[in-house]
Design a protein around this motif. Sequence first.
Motif, PDB file in Angstrom:
ATOM      1  N   TYR A 159     -43.144 -29.479 -49.259  1.00  0.00           N
ATOM      2  CA  TYR A 159     -42.740 -29.352 -50.659  1.00  0.00           C
ATOM      3  C   TYR A 159     -41.580 -28.359 -50.785  1.00  0.00           C
ATOM      4  CZ  TYR A 159     -42.897 -28.009 -55.587  1.00  0.00           C
ATOM      5  OH  TYR A 159     -42.557 -27.730 -56.880  1.00  0.00           O
ATOM      6  N   THR A 186     -51.073 -36.683 -58.321  1.00  0.00           N
ATOM      7  CA  THR A 186     -51.546 -37.861 -57.598  1.00  0.00           C
ATOM      8  C   THR A 186     -52.602 -38.579 -58.432  1.00  0.00           C
ATOM      9  OG1 THR A 186     -52.556 -38.674 -55.566  1.00  0.00           O
ATOM     10  CG2 THR A 186     -53.285 -36.522 -56.329  1.00  0.00           C
ATOM     11  N   SER A 187     -52.636 -39.882 -58.307  1.00  0.00           N
ATOM     12  CA  SER A 187     -53.691 -40.659 -58.962  1.00  0.00           C
ATOM     13  C   SER A 187     -54.767 -41.059 -57.944  1.00  0.00           C
ATOM     14  CB  SER A 187     -53.103 -41.904 -59.622  1.00  0.00           C
ATOM     15  OG  SER A 187     -52.464 -42.708 -58.656  1.00  0.00           O
ATOM     16  N   ASN A 188     -54.589 -40.624 -56.695  1.00  0.00           N
ATOM     17  CA  ASN A 188     -55.519 -40.937 -55.626  1.00  0.00           C
ATOM     18  C   ASN A 188     -56.609 -39.861 -55.589  1.00  0.00           C
ATOM     19  OD1 ASN A 188     -56.848 -41.162 -53.158  1.00  0.00           O
ATOM     20  ND2 ASN A 188     -55.001 -41.817 -52.077  1.00  0.00           N
ATOM     21  N   PRO A 206     -45.962 -32.270 -58.407  1.00  0.00           N
ATOM     22  CA  PRO A 206     -46.203 -33.700 -58.266  1.00  0.00           C
ATOM     23  C   PRO A 206     -47.701 -33.982 -58.383  1.00  0.00           C
ATOM     24  CG  PRO A 206     -45.694 -32.738 -56.141  1.00  0.00           C
ATOM     25  CD  PRO A 206     -45.570 -31.644 -57.155  1.00  0.00           C
ATOM     26  N   TYR A 265     -55.291 -27.058 -56.287  1.00  0.00           N
ATOM     27  CA  TYR A 265     -54.329 -28.135 -56.003  1.00  0.00           C
ATOM     28  C   TYR A 265     -52.906 -27.588 -56.070  1.00  0.00           C
ATOM     29  CZ  TYR A 265     -51.675 -32.466 -56.651  1.00  0.00           C
ATOM     30  OH  TYR A 265     -50.760 -33.471 -56.526  1.00  0.00           O
ATOM     31  N   LEU A 310     -57.081 -38.046 -52.143  1.00  0.00           N
ATOM     32  CA  LEU A 310     -56.009 -37.097 -51.855  1.00  0.00           C
ATOM     33  C   LEU A 310     -56.180 -35.829 -52.689  1.00  0.00           C
ATOM     34  CD1 LEU A 310     -53.380 -36.449 -50.380  1.00  0.00           C
ATOM     35  CD2 LEU A 310     -52.159 -37.608 -52.237  1.00  0.00           C
ATOM     36  N   LEU A 311     -56.557 -35.983 -53.945  1.00  0.00           N
ATOM     37  CA  LEU A 311     -56.809 -34.830 -54.816  1.00  0.00           C
ATOM     38  C   LEU A 311     -57.919 -33.961 -54.216  1.00  0.00           C
ATOM     39  CD1 LEU A 311     -56.268 -33.397 -57.587  1.00  0.00           C
ATOM     40  CD2 LEU A 311     -58.209 -34.710 -58.434  1.00  0.00           C
TER      41      LEU A 311
END
Length: 101
Positions: free
Chosen positions: A33, A51-53, A49, A23, A56-57
Amino acid sequence: MKFISDGKGDRKKTFGPEDIFNYMYAVFHSPTYRSRYAEFLKMDFPRLPLTSNPELLRKICALGEELVLLHLMEKQGKKITGYPITGDSAVENVRYTEPQL
């Protein structure tokens, strides 16, 4: 998702340190980025940054893993170059010529 302490997870219910590395690798090599945080990167350590998704992770981890394999030359990308002359492309003679000033 649950964190496991070694290796890669299945990225559905678990993730591991290798997934985190992949990641990070993908995010830090992202042109978006790099351009967005260019000024901060000049004077400080990179910020990651999060992610909580989970979807997406998964996607970013997969892209990072592919990029790592390409950089380690463990995987070959699509061939986009060629040489217009037939042959085996072996270098047979190497020489250096001083520049003419």
